[in-house]
Write an enzyme that holds these catalytic residues in place. Structure first.
Site, PDB file in Angstrom:
ATOM      1  N   ARG A 103      78.838  19.419  52.223  1.00  0.00           N
ATOM      2  CA  ARG A 103      79.626  18.841  53.320  1.00  0.00           C
ATOM      3  C   ARG A 103      78.654  18.135  54.249  1.00  0.00           C
ATOM      4  O   ARG A 103      77.615  18.699  54.611  1.00  0.00           O
ATOM      5  CB  ARG A 103      80.394  19.915  54.075  1.00  0.00           C
ATOM      6  CG  ARG A 103      81.017  19.364  55.366  1.00  0.00           C
ATOM      7  CD  ARG A 103      81.978  20.305  56.010  1.00  0.00           C
ATOM      8  NE  ARG A 103      83.202  20.433  55.225  1.00  0.00           N
ATOM      9  CZ  ARG A 103      84.273  21.100  55.629  1.00  0.00           C
ATOM     10  NH1 ARG A 103      84.279  21.696  56.797  1.00  0.00           N
ATOM     11  NH2 ARG A 103      85.350  21.186  54.858  1.00  0.00           N
ATOM     12  N   HIS A 131      87.873  14.692  50.678  1.00  0.00           N
ATOM     13  CA  HIS A 131      87.728  16.153  50.595  1.00  0.00           C
ATOM     14  C   HIS A 131      88.544  16.616  49.384  1.00  0.00           C
ATOM     15  O   HIS A 131      89.568  17.278  49.510  1.00  0.00           O
ATOM     16  CB  HIS A 131      88.246  16.771  51.896  1.00  0.00           C
ATOM     17  CG  HIS A 131      87.916  18.219  52.103  1.00  0.00           C
ATOM     18  ND1 HIS A 131      87.321  19.016  51.138  1.00  0.00           N
ATOM     19  CD2 HIS A 131      88.102  19.026  53.184  1.00  0.00           C
ATOM     20  CE1 HIS A 131      87.171  20.231  51.618  1.00  0.00           C
ATOM     21  NE2 HIS A 131      87.633  20.262  52.855  1.00  0.00           N
TER      22      HIS A 131
HETATM   23  C1  NCD Z   1      89.492  20.112  56.997  1.00  0.00           C
HETATM   24  C2  NCD Z   1      88.208  19.322  56.959  1.00  0.00           C
HETATM   25  O1  NCD Z   1      87.121  19.879  57.138  1.00  0.00           O
HETATM   26  O2  NCD Z   1      88.316  18.132  56.691  1.00  0.00           O
HETATM   27  N1  NCD Z   1      89.269  21.494  56.993  1.00  0.00           N
HETATM   28  C3  NCD Z   1      89.233  22.132  55.784  1.00  0.00           C
HETATM   29  O3  NCD Z   1      88.338  21.924  54.998  1.00  0.00           O
HETATM   30  N2  NCD Z   1      90.266  22.940  55.477  1.00  0.00           N
HETATM   31  C4  NCD Z   1      90.444  19.691  58.040  1.00  0.00           C
HETATM   32  C5  NCD Z   1      89.999  19.600  59.468  1.00  0.00           C
HETATM   33  O4  NCD Z   1      88.839  19.886  59.820  1.00  0.00           O
HETATM   34  O5  NCD Z   1      90.854  19.261  60.289  1.00  0.00           O
END
Ligand code: NCD
Length: 309
Positions: A103, A131
């Site tokens: 990430r 994602h």
């Molecule tokens: C999301 C992200 O990180 O994009 N979270 C996740 O992984 N469930 C959504 C978000 O941060 O709003």
């Protein structure tokens, strides 16, 4: 799924998606059967941005498959602080682990990383980009609650910066879903994403108001306004709190309506929705484990030493 990496939802065909979801359903029904599938394998967790669900569910998933994790820790405590490039970081980590979950705040980071290493890379969020592993658990949850055929889906909130939205919308084109995008003018889908959706033959409409489309929806996917991506805090304040639903909203929707959210939520779903039958967002988060188990099993190969790699 014949891929070495999972970088964006656009790379997934309907068959790829269904294979992972079917496998995830098998895993969920009998997790004991796969308890040793990835024994001895290590997954590197490289999170350059905050995460609870994504990181913990990948961690849980590989451990439930008999493997383990090595964790880069926070950016603050890593050599990134000393000015190390992403390319160097992942080249080093490749020597420690059999796969990398990444990430990163920059769009395209996972793709770039994948060009420097031979182990599988999973994009666990690249800035406002994509994602795709979230999309797999979103689709799994949709399939369980509403089925994936003949779906009418509302996607509401931050469509501009919301990477879960970009990935989900691309993947839904495989199922010919009708998509209604609901957001303030300033947070509409980016042009590039719109272009890709049109290219894929998507059936989509854009709205600034939920009410008109609400009665048509099978599923409403609510998202958080991505405050951390706004260049200007004033701009955030102008749209914050505008797109909310509560238990009264459900009264105006179909009886078999499903509410989803990738979480974390801020205030876009009132707590009075939580105990209703329509609320699927905690179940959705829990589905992250079997879905990511299925995904890792596909990417890392089985206990034969890595099928297909
Ligand atoms: C999301 C992200 O990180 O994009 N979270 C996740 O992984 N469930 C959504 C978000 O941060 O709003």
């Amino acid at each position: 799924m014949r891929h070495d990496n999972l970088l964006s939802a656009g790379q997934l065909s309907r068959e790829d998606i269904e294979a992972v979801l079917d496998r995830a359903a098998e895993v969920a029904a009998d997790p004991g059967r796969v308890a040793e599938r990835q024994a001895g394998r290590l997954l590197a967790l490289c999170f350059f941005e905050p995460s609870t669900r994504t990181k913990m569910s990948f961690d849980t998933a590989i451990k439930r498959l008999g493997g383990d994790t090595v964790d880069m820790g926070t950016v603050e405590s890593s050599s990134v602080k000393k000015g190390e490039s992403l390319a160097d970081t992942v080249r080093v980590i490749e020597g420690y682990a059999d796969g990398i979950v990444l990430r990163h705040p920059s769009e395209g980071a996972a793709k770039l990383a994948s060009e420097f290493v031979d182990v599988p890379v999973v994009n666990a969020g690249d800035g406002a980009g994509q994602h795709p592993s979230q999309t797999l658990l979103d689709l799994y949850t949709m399939r369980e609650n509403a089925g994936l055929d003949d779906l009418t889906v509302g996607i509401m909130g931050d469509l501009k910066y919301g990477r879960t939205v970009h990935s989900l919308a691309e993947a839904l084109t495989n199922f010919d879903a009708r998509m209604h995008f609901v957001s303030p003018e300033s947070l509409k889908l980016p042009r590039g994403v719109q272009f890709d959706l049109h290219e894929a033959g998507a059936r989509l409409r854009e709205h600034t108001d939920l009410e008109a489309v609400l009665p048509d929806l099978d599923v409403l996917y609510v998202t958080r306004i991505q405050r951390e991506r706004f260049p200007d805090e004033n701009e955030y304040q102008q749209v914050a709190g505008e797109y909310r639903i509560d238990a009264d909203t459900l009264d105006r929707a179909r009886d078999d309506f499903t509410v989803m959210h990738p979480l974390p939520r801020v205030d876009e779903i009132a707590p009075d929705v939580d105990p209703t039958e329509q609320a699927a967002y905690f179940e959705q988060a829990h589905n992250g484990v079997p879905v990511r188990m299925a995904l890792l099993d596909e990417l890392l190969g089985g206990d034969d030493g890595g099928a297909g790699r």
